[in-house]
Design a protein around this motif. Structure first.
Motif, PDB file in Angstrom:
ATOM      1  N   GLY A 149      66.897 -13.989  -0.225  1.00 57.30           N
ATOM      2  CA  GLY A 149      65.640 -13.324  -0.530  1.00 57.30           C
ATOM      3  C   GLY A 149      65.903 -12.331  -1.648  1.00 57.30           C
ATOM      4  N   ARG A 150      64.966 -12.091  -2.506  1.00 57.83           N
ATOM      5  CA  ARG A 150      65.178 -11.161  -3.621  1.00 57.83           C
ATOM      6  C   ARG A 150      65.326  -9.737  -3.091  1.00 57.83           C
ATOM      7  N   LEU A 151      66.385  -9.051  -3.561  1.00 56.46           N
ATOM      8  CA  LEU A 151      66.597  -7.662  -3.164  1.00 56.46           C
ATOM      9  C   LEU A 151      65.396  -6.826  -3.569  1.00 56.46           C
ATOM     10  N   GLY A 152      64.988  -5.946  -2.696  1.00 61.50           N
ATOM     11  CA  GLY A 152      63.890  -5.048  -2.987  1.00 61.50           C
ATOM     12  C   GLY A 152      62.524  -5.610  -2.635  1.00 61.50           C
ATOM     13  N   SER A 153      62.408  -6.926  -2.506  1.00 64.50           N
ATOM     14  CA  SER A 153      61.092  -7.467  -2.182  1.00 64.50           C
ATOM     15  C   SER A 153      61.117  -8.327  -0.924  1.00 64.50           C
ATOM     16  N   GLU A 154      62.084  -9.200  -0.789  1.00 62.62           N
ATOM     17  CA  GLU A 154      62.128 -10.091   0.371  1.00 62.62           C
ATOM     18  C   GLU A 154      63.308  -9.809   1.285  1.00 62.62           C
ATOM     19  N   ALA A 155      64.439  -9.407   0.708  1.00 58.55           N
ATOM     20  CA  ALA A 155      65.655  -9.226   1.501  1.00 58.55           C
ATOM     21  C   ALA A 155      65.456  -8.120   2.531  1.00 58.55           C
ATOM     22  N   ASN A 156      65.947  -8.365   3.759  1.00 53.60           N
ATOM     23  CA  ASN A 156      65.829  -7.345   4.800  1.00 53.60           C
ATOM     24  C   ASN A 156      67.185  -6.896   5.329  1.00 53.60           C
ATOM     25  N   VAL A 157      68.276  -7.461   4.778  1.00 54.82           N
ATOM     26  CA  VAL A 157      69.627  -6.997   5.090  1.00 54.82           C
ATOM     27  C   VAL A 157      70.434  -6.961   3.795  1.00 54.82           C
ATOM     28  N   GLU A 158      71.440  -6.102   3.773  1.00 55.78           N
ATOM     29  CA  GLU A 158      72.277  -5.948   2.590  1.00 55.78           C
ATOM     30  C   GLU A 158      73.718  -5.728   3.044  1.00 55.78           C
ATOM     31  N   LEU A 159      74.652  -6.314   2.313  1.00 60.61           N
ATOM     32  CA  LEU A 159      76.067  -6.149   2.608  1.00 60.61           C
ATOM     33  C   LEU A 159      76.585  -4.943   1.836  1.00 60.61           C
ATOM     34  N   LEU A 160      77.106  -3.959   2.565  1.00 60.03           N
ATOM     35  CA  LEU A 160      77.638  -2.737   1.967  1.00 60.03           C
ATOM     36  C   LEU A 160      79.007  -2.444   2.537  1.00 60.03           C
ATOM     37  N   THR A 161      79.803  -1.685   1.796  1.00 56.98           N
ATOM     38  CA  THR A 161      81.001  -1.129   2.406  1.00 56.98           C
ATOM     39  C   THR A 161      80.578   0.096   3.200  1.00 56.98           C
ATOM     40  N   TYR A 162      81.411   0.512   4.130  1.00 61.08           N
ATOM     41  CA  TYR A 162      81.108   1.716   4.895  1.00 61.08           C
ATOM     42  C   TYR A 162      80.989   2.908   3.949  1.00 61.08           C
ATOM     43  N   GLY A 163      81.837   2.961   2.939  1.00 59.61           N
ATOM     44  CA  GLY A 163      81.774   4.041   1.954  1.00 59.61           C
ATOM     45  C   GLY A 163      80.438   4.073   1.228  1.00 59.61           C
ATOM     46  N   GLN A 164      79.918   2.902   0.848  1.00 58.85           N
ATOM     47  CA  GLN A 164      78.610   2.843   0.204  1.00 58.85           C
ATOM     48  C   GLN A 164      77.513   3.345   1.149  1.00 58.85           C
ATOM     49  N   ALA A 165      77.591   2.940   2.405  1.00 57.46           N
ATOM     50  CA  ALA A 165      76.574   3.356   3.378  1.00 57.46           C
ATOM     51  C   ALA A 165      76.603   4.869   3.573  1.00 57.46           C
ATOM     52  N   VAL A 166      77.790   5.452   3.632  1.00 52.00           N
ATOM     53  CA  VAL A 166      77.924   6.902   3.802  1.00 52.00           C
ATOM     54  C   VAL A 166      77.363   7.620   2.581  1.00 52.00           C
ATOM     55  N   ARG A 167      77.706   7.132   1.375  1.00 54.22           N
ATOM     56  CA  ARG A 167      77.194   7.769   0.147  1.00 54.22           C
ATOM     57  C   ARG A 167      75.675   7.642   0.056  1.00 54.22           C
ATOM     58  N   ARG A 168      75.156   6.471   0.420  1.00 55.02           N
ATOM     59  CA  ARG A 168      73.703   6.246   0.352  1.00 55.02           C
ATOM     60  C   ARG A 168      72.967   7.172   1.315  1.00 55.02           C
ATOM     61  N   ALA A 169      73.563   7.416   2.476  1.00 56.58           N
ATOM     62  CA  ALA A 169      72.936   8.302   3.465  1.00 56.58           C
ATOM     63  C   ALA A 169      73.089   9.773   3.075  1.00 56.58           C
ATOM     64  N   GLY A 170      73.963  10.047   2.085  1.00 54.50           N
ATOM     65  CA  GLY A 170      74.169  11.421   1.643  1.00 54.50           C
ATOM     66  C   GLY A 170      74.915  12.260   2.649  1.00 54.50           C
ATOM     67  N   ASP A 171      75.712  11.622   3.496  1.00 53.37           N
ATOM     68  CA  ASP A 171      76.424  12.325   4.562  1.00 53.37           C
ATOM     69  C   ASP A 171      77.923  12.154   4.370  1.00 53.37           C
ATOM     70  N   ALA A 172      78.520  12.996   3.545  1.00 54.47           N
ATOM     71  CA  ALA A 172      79.953  12.903   3.272  1.00 54.47           C
ATOM     72  C   ALA A 172      80.782  13.131   4.532  1.00 54.47           C
ATOM     73  N   SER A 173      80.251  13.889   5.495  1.00 50.74           N
ATOM     74  CA  SER A 173      81.004  14.148   6.721  1.00 50.74           C
ATOM     75  C   SER A 173      81.073  12.912   7.608  1.00 50.74           C
ATOM     76  N   GLY A 174      80.192  11.921   7.365  1.00 49.12           N
ATOM     77  CA  GLY A 174      80.171  10.719   8.184  1.00 49.12           C
ATOM     78  C   GLY A 174      81.430   9.892   8.079  1.00 49.12           C
ATOM     79  N   ALA A 175      82.178  10.054   6.978  1.00 46.68           N
ATOM     80  CA  ALA A 175      83.394   9.276   6.789  1.00 46.68           C
ATOM     81  C   ALA A 175      84.577   9.869   7.556  1.00 46.68           C
ATOM     82  N   GLU A 176      84.476  11.132   7.918  1.00 47.38           N
ATOM     83  CA  GLU A 176      85.588  11.791   8.606  1.00 47.38           C
ATOM     84  C   GLU A 176      85.577  11.445  10.084  1.00 47.38           C
ATOM     85  N   GLY A 177      86.724  11.085  10.608  1.00 48.09           N
ATOM     86  CA  GLY A 177      86.852  10.819  12.026  1.00 48.09           C
ATOM     87  C   GLY A 177      86.264   9.499  12.468  1.00 48.09           C
TER      88      GLY A 177
END
Length: 105
Positions: A48-76
Protein backbone atom coordinates in the motif's frame (compact mmCIF):
# COMPACT_ATOMS: atom_id res chain seq x y z
CA UNK A 1 35.49 -29.72 -6.34
CA UNK A 2 33.08 -26.99 -5.28
CA UNK A 3 34.54 -23.65 -4.29
CA UNK A 4 33.18 -20.50 -2.73
CA UNK A 5 30.27 -20.10 -0.30
CA UNK A 6 28.45 -23.20 -1.55
CA UNK A 7 31.38 -25.37 -0.47
CA UNK A 8 31.07 -24.08 3.10
CA UNK A 9 27.65 -25.60 3.56
CA UNK A 10 28.10 -28.66 1.36
CA UNK A 11 25.51 -27.48 -1.16
CA UNK A 12 25.81 -27.68 -4.91
CA UNK A 13 26.41 -24.28 -6.56
CA UNK A 14 22.88 -24.43 -8.06
CA UNK A 15 21.27 -25.17 -4.65
CA UNK A 16 23.28 -22.38 -3.04
CA UNK A 17 22.23 -19.86 -5.73
CA UNK A 18 18.58 -20.82 -5.26
CA UNK A 19 18.79 -20.41 -1.48
CA UNK A 20 20.68 -17.12 -1.84
CA UNK A 21 18.02 -15.74 -4.22
CA UNK A 22 15.24 -16.75 -1.83
CA UNK A 23 16.95 -14.89 1.01
CA UNK A 24 17.56 -11.76 -1.07
CA UNK A 25 14.00 -11.71 -2.38
CA UNK A 26 12.70 -11.53 1.20
CA UNK A 27 15.38 -9.29 2.69
CA UNK A 28 14.64 -5.70 3.67
CA UNK A 29 16.74 -2.64 4.44
CA UNK A 30 15.89 -0.27 7.25
CA UNK A 31 17.23 3.09 8.43
CA UNK A 32 19.29 3.74 5.28
CA UNK A 33 22.35 1.96 6.69
CA UNK A 34 22.57 -0.50 3.80
CA UNK A 35 22.20 -3.49 6.11
CA UNK A 36 19.73 -6.17 5.14
CA UNK A 37 17.74 -8.42 7.39
CA UNK A 38 15.05 -11.04 7.31
CA UNK A 39 11.85 -10.17 9.13
CA UNK A 40 9.59 -13.16 9.76
CA UNK A 41 6.22 -12.85 8.01
CA UNK A 42 7.08 -9.41 6.53
CA UNK A 43 6.66 -10.83 3.03
CA UNK A 44 3.08 -11.81 3.96
CA UNK A 45 2.10 -8.12 3.99
CA UNK A 46 0.54 -6.58 0.91
CA UNK A 47 1.66 -3.32 -0.69
CA UNK A 48 0.00 0.00 0.00
CA UNK A 49 1.33 3.50 -0.66
CA UNK A 50 2.96 5.03 2.42
CA UNK A 51 0.94 7.88 3.82
CA UNK A 52 -2.28 6.95 2.07
CA UNK A 53 -2.95 3.20 2.16
CA UNK A 54 -0.21 1.62 4.27
CA UNK A 55 -1.21 0.91 7.87
CA UNK A 56 2.06 -0.65 9.10
CA UNK A 57 5.68 0.41 8.71
CA UNK A 58 8.97 -1.36 9.37
CA UNK A 59 11.21 0.69 11.67
CA UNK A 60 14.24 0.09 13.81
CA UNK A 61 13.70 0.55 17.52
CA UNK A 62 15.98 3.59 17.31
CA UNK A 63 13.78 5.14 14.62
CA UNK A 64 10.66 4.51 16.71
CA UNK A 65 12.25 6.12 19.78
CA UNK A 66 13.38 9.17 17.77
CA UNK A 67 9.97 9.50 16.10
CA UNK A 68 8.25 9.42 19.50
CA UNK A 69 10.67 12.10 20.73
CA UNK A 70 11.50 10.05 23.81
CA UNK A 71 15.27 9.69 24.08
CA UNK A 72 14.87 8.08 27.51
CA UNK A 73 12.91 5.22 25.91
CA UNK A 74 16.12 3.66 24.62
CA UNK A 75 17.66 3.39 28.08
CA UNK A 76 17.09 0.18 29.98
CA UNK A 77 15.21 -1.46 27.13
CA UNK A 78 15.74 -5.11 26.26
CA UNK A 79 15.70 -4.01 22.59
CA UNK A 80 18.78 -2.83 20.70
CA UNK A 81 18.49 0.34 18.64
CA UNK A 82 18.91 -1.73 15.44
CA UNK A 83 16.16 -4.26 16.32
CA UNK A 84 13.32 -4.19 13.81
CA UNK A 85 9.69 -3.47 14.72
CA UNK A 86 6.52 -3.61 12.65
CA UNK A 87 4.64 -0.51 13.80
CA UNK A 88 0.99 0.38 13.14
CA UNK A 89 0.64 3.79 11.50
CA UNK A 90 -3.14 3.85 11.94
CA UNK A 91 -5.81 2.08 13.92
CA UNK A 92 -6.29 -1.41 12.50
CA UNK A 93 -9.63 -3.14 12.85
CA UNK A 94 -9.80 -6.88 13.54
CA UNK A 95 -9.56 -8.77 10.27
CA UNK A 96 -8.24 -5.78 8.29
CA UNK A 97 -5.53 -6.35 5.72
CA UNK A 98 -2.03 -5.23 6.75
CA UNK A 99 -0.44 -2.99 4.12
CA UNK A 100 3.09 -1.63 3.91
CA UNK A 101 4.97 0.40 1.32
CA UNK A 102 7.59 -2.02 -0.02
CA UNK A 103 8.99 0.23 -2.76
CA UNK A 104 8.61 3.37 -0.69
CA UNK A 105 10.84 2.22 2.16
Amino acid sequence: SAEGPAALCGASPQSFRLAYCRVLSRAVTVDGKGCIGLVPFYDFLNHGRLGSEANVELLTYGQAVRRAGDASGAEGSFLDLDDMLLVATADIETGAELLTGYADA
